[in-house]
Design an enzyme around this catalytic site. Structure first.
Site, short mmCIF file in Angstrom:
data_model
loop_
_atom_site.label_atom_id
_atom_site.label_comp_id
_atom_site.label_asym_id
_atom_site.label_seq_id
_atom_site.Cartn_x
_atom_site.Cartn_y
_atom_site.Cartn_z
N HIS A 58 0.91 -1.35 0.09
CA HIS A 58 0.11 0.03 -0.11
C HIS A 58 0.98 1.35 -0.03
O HIS A 58 1.92 1.17 0.45
CB HIS A 58 -0.79 -0.16 1.46
N ASP B 177 3.11 -4.64 7.91
CA ASP B 177 1.82 -3.99 7.56
C ASP B 177 0.57 -5.01 7.66
O ASP B 177 0.61 -5.76 6.86
CB ASP B 177 1.92 -3.32 6.40
N GLN C 108 -4.54 -5.45 6.72
CA GLN C 108 -5.47 -6.25 6.01
C GLN C 108 -5.41 -7.67 6.92
O GLN C 108 -6.38 -8.52 6.35
CB GLN C 108 -5.25 -6.43 4.67
N LYS D 290 -10.60 -1.03 10.29
CA LYS D 290 -10.84 -2.20 9.34
C LYS D 290 -11.40 -3.25 10.02
O LYS D 290 -11.36 -4.65 9.46
CB LYS D 290 -9.40 -2.37 8.67
N CYS E 92 -4.71 2.54 -3.79
CA CYS E 92 -3.41 3.02 -2.96
C CYS E 92 -2.53 2.13 -3.11
O CYS E 92 -1.61 1.73 -2.15
CB CYS E 92 -3.68 3.29 -1.50
N1 PLP Z 1 -1.78 -0.87 4.79
C1 PLP Z 1 -2.59 -1.82 3.91
C2 PLP Z 1 -2.34 -2.98 3.33
C3 PLP Z 1 -3.83 -1.28 3.79
O1 PLP Z 1 -4.93 -1.86 3.08
C4 PLP Z 1 -4.28 0.09 4.21
C5 PLP Z 1 -5.49 0.80 4.13
O2 PLP Z 1 -6.49 0.36 3.22
C6 PLP Z 1 -3.20 0.94 4.95
C7 PLP Z 1 -1.92 0.14 5.02
C8 PLP Z 1 -3.56 2.20 5.68
O3 PLP Z 1 -4.18 2.19 6.45
P1 PLP Z 1 -4.86 3.22 7.38
O4 PLP Z 1 -5.36 4.36 6.24
O5 PLP Z 1 -5.75 2.97 8.04
O6 PLP Z 1 -3.73 4.05 7.90
#
Ligand code: PLP
Length: 405
Positions: free
Chosen positions: A121, A198, A201, A224, A363
């Site tokens: 992401h 990270d 998900q 999420k 993203c």
């Molecule tokens: N990493 C992954 C794999 C994501 O899917 C997302 C959000 O969709 C993020 C990071 C960023 O999360 P946040 O916007 O809640 O900080």
């Protein structure tokens, strides 16, 4: 699992969109929030609101206990060794920025290399690129195979004497791929390199055990996983957190302040400058209770059933459909295109039929470039989705595809 009862906890699911029942399949972007989590936010504002850590009065102590209780809950949830290693942030994005700025800004220098994957992401790419303004740091990218799984041979071959950090997502928000993070971490550790996972998900769908994974850092977001927006978690191993400088300065993160010299608070407060979203943090604790009351395995099994059912019917019944991400054991995310149709047109028309899906690059522009596309339509499932909703989605998709083709 009593789905009728579960759905009663989500008043939003009764909404009509253009006169049709809402079918919410944008759970990867954010999941809906059950009544008991919302109730905890309401009671946080109506009966216990006071700033945490600064007061001797009853309300402040209650608010503090709610926040620190949440820290204990998160510690158990991811099996962290200590609450000192649980830092509350605004979300996964801030957690990653914290590590990039504090660890990366201090310990990464000219010529150093960071390994990350092509399916990251933007929030796990850009914070590392910001470091490149300070030092000549190189990003080395792990490619994927045809089915969307990580190319582990390529990963192993990226290590050299310059490798200083590895960061990968536990699960891809586009492909649904669940990466073999335990293996990824073990490989990095064999080279003496720390790893950030990270988990944005993964936390909503998988049991997380940071000790079993041996993760050095692990990040995720409450919104999420049936919780509130604006709250997230960074787990970090004590040995790293102790050597890292504060990320931001302000209240709560200090021990003593004078104009000559300031000393910093102990972990975890060193990394929690300013008043946190203490009501949201308490609501995250409720969201974890909620997930655990249903059972994370039960949630995952239900989502998997919806994924299998929908994928099979899409392949059989939608001419020209192409699904991106078919790795075994993937999360309940279906990214797809139909023929040459634009993802945006499909998403707009599906919305008119009450179906909420996400369209675009999600993203993950570098991943889109590597797939040779601009974007996809993405349907993703959560605990409250039903087979009937999958049918509504499939019927709508058939109509939309026929209309566009
Ligand atoms: N990493 C992954 C794999 C994501 O899917 C997302 C959000 O969709 C993020 C990071 C960023 O999360 P946040 O916007 O809640 O900080």
């Amino acid at each position: 699992m009593d789905l009728t009862k579960i759905r009663e906890d989500y008043p939003i699911l009764d909404r009509k969109i253009y006169g049709r029942p809402l079918v919410y399949l944008d759970n990867t972007a954010t999941s809906q929030t059950p009544r008991e989590v919302v109730d905890s936010i309401v009671s946080g504002y109506t009966s216990t609101k006071a700033n945490v850590h600064r007061g001797v009065h009853t309300l402040s102590m209650e608010a503090t206990e709610l926040q620190e209780g949440a820290r204990r809950k998160v510690k158990e949830f991811i099996n962290a060794p200590s609450t000192d290693e649980i830092i509350f942030t605004r979300g996964t994005t801030e957690a990653i920025n914290l590590v990039a700025a504090s660890y990366g800004g201090t310990f990464l220098h000219d010529g150093d290399e960071i390994i990350l994957s092509v399916m990251e992401h933007h929030s796990n790419i850009v914070p590392w690129q910001l470091l490149q303004r300070r030092a000549d740091i190189r990003l080395r990218v792990i490619p994927i195979r045809e089915d969307g799984s990580l190319d582990m041979d390529a990963y192993r071959s990226l290590f050299n004497e310059h490798t200083r950090f590895v960061t990968v997502c536990h699960a891809s928000n586009v492909l649904g791929t669940v990466n073999p993070v335990k293996e990824i971490i073990a490989e990095a550790h064999s080279h003496g390199v720390p790893v950030l996972i990270d988990g944005a998900q993964a936390a909503p769908h998988l049991k997380i055990d940071v000790q079993d994974l041996d993760a050095d850092f692990y990040a995720f977001s409450a919104h999420k996983m049936y919780g509130p927006a604006g709250v997230g978690v960074l787990f970090g191993k004590r040995k790293y957190l102790e050597m890292m400088p504060p990320y931001q300065g302000g209240g709560e993160m200090i021990e003593t302040v004078s104009f000559e010299k300031t000393t910093f608070a102990e972990l975890p407060y060193k990394f929690e400058a300013g008043t946190p979203d203490f009501i949201g943090i308490a609501a995250l604790s409720k969201a974890i209770d909620y997930m655990q009351s249903i059972g994370i395995d039960a949630i995952a099994a239900h989502e998997h059933e919806l994924l299998e059912y929908t994928t099979k019917r899409m392949i059989e019944e939608i001419p020209g459909v192409k699904i991106y991400g078919t790795a075994p054991g993937k999360c309940a995310i279906i990214s797809f295109l139909v023929g040459g149709e634009h993802h945006y047109d499909m998403g707009m028309l599906l919305d008119k039929l009450g179906i909420a899906v996400r369209t675009g690059h999600h993203c993950a522009q570098p991943l889109m470039h590597s797939l040779g596309i601009e974007g996809t339509v993405r349907a993703s499932f959560a605990v409250y989705n039903t087979i009937e909703e999958c049918d509504l989605f499939l019927n709508a998709l058939k109509r939309v595809s026929a209309m566009l083709m």
